[in-house]
Design a protein around this motif. Structure first.
Motif, PDB file in Angstrom:
ATOM      1  N   VAL A   1       8.815  28.268  85.751  1.00 30.48           N
ATOM      2  CA  VAL A   1       8.326  27.018  86.349  1.00 30.48           C
ATOM      3  C   VAL A   1       8.176  25.949  85.268  1.00 30.48           C
ATOM      4  O   VAL A   1       8.542  24.793  85.460  1.00 30.48           O
ATOM      5  CB  VAL A   1       7.003  27.257  87.109  1.00 30.48           C
ATOM      6  N   GLN A   2       7.666  26.344  84.106  1.00 35.73           N
ATOM      7  CA  GLN A   2       7.499  25.402  82.997  1.00 35.73           C
ATOM      8  C   GLN A   2       8.853  24.840  82.557  1.00 35.73           C
ATOM      9  O   GLN A   2       8.965  23.679  82.197  1.00 35.73           O
ATOM     10  CB  GLN A   2       6.812  26.114  81.825  1.00 35.73           C
ATOM     11  N   LEU A   3       9.903  25.650  82.590  1.00 30.96           N
ATOM     12  CA  LEU A   3      11.234  25.220  82.171  1.00 30.96           C
ATOM     13  C   LEU A   3      11.934  24.350  83.211  1.00 30.96           C
ATOM     14  O   LEU A   3      12.869  23.627  82.879  1.00 30.96           O
ATOM     15  CB  LEU A   3      12.127  26.434  81.881  1.00 30.96           C
ATOM     16  N   THR A   4      11.501  24.421  84.467  1.00 35.18           N
ATOM     17  CA  THR A   4      12.162  23.671  85.523  1.00 35.18           C
ATOM     18  C   THR A   4      12.213  22.185  85.179  1.00 35.18           C
ATOM     19  O   THR A   4      11.216  21.598  84.779  1.00 35.18           O
ATOM     20  CB  THR A   4      11.436  23.876  86.870  1.00 35.18           C
ATOM     21  N   GLY A   5      13.394  21.613  85.305  1.00 35.72           N
ATOM     22  CA  GLY A   5      13.574  20.193  85.036  1.00 35.72           C
ATOM     23  C   GLY A   5      14.950  19.899  84.499  1.00 35.72           C
ATOM     24  O   GLY A   5      15.804  20.781  84.397  1.00 35.72           O
ATOM     25  N   SER A   6      15.153  18.637  84.160  1.00 35.33           N
ATOM     26  CA  SER A   6      16.437  18.170  83.641  1.00 35.33           C
ATOM     27  C   SER A   6      16.322  17.924  82.146  1.00 35.33           C
ATOM     28  O   SER A   6      15.293  17.451  81.662  1.00 35.33           O
ATOM     29  CB  SER A   6      16.840  16.869  84.338  1.00 35.33           C
TER      30      SER A   6
END
Length: 131
Positions: free
Chosen positions: A17-22
């Motif tokens: 979840v922490q890694l989620t992103g662009s």
């Protein structure tokens, strides 16, 4: 009571979840990318542990798994457009090699660092988009 395995699963999900992103790639193999307009970009999604991105020429997609601070990219597929710019093609190869050779990661202050699975050298640095 919670087993160690269940605690590890919670930590792995929290990491995903922490890694989620662009992200925008800023360096490959310790070398800063000079042309950030054609630098690879990618997104990580905790919903299905997937990666999608743009190499500067082609699209890339696949999956990743997390085990504490270990990360593994798998089933990577790339579109096969021919790009005339040799420097973009080299950056693309370096980007894909970095993903394939990644063994662990760190995310600090919006900078994702991927480390080699063989010698823990930095294979990729990327800034997380804040949008």
């Amino acid at each position: 009571f919670t087993s160690c395995d269940e605690t590890k699963k919670v930590i792995d999900v929290a990491g995903s979840v922490q890694l989620t992103g662009s992200y925008s790639v800023t360096a490959l193999n310790g070398k800063k990318l000079s042309d950030t307009t054609t630098s690879p970009t990618f997104s990580l999604s905790a919903l299905n542990n997937s990666i999608q991105g743009d190499t500067g020429c082609n699209s890339v997609f696949g999956n990743y798994t997390i085990d504490l601070y270990a990360i593994n990219f798998s089933d990577l597929a790339v579109s096969e457009k021919m790009c005339n710019d040799k420097s973009i093609m080299k950056t693309e190869r370096d980007f894909l090699n970095a993903l394939n050779n990644t063994g662990s990661y760190a995310l600090q202050n919006g900078v994702l660092t991927l480390y080699s699975k063989t010698d823990r050298s930095v294979v990729l640095s990327a800034t997380k988009d804040t949008k």
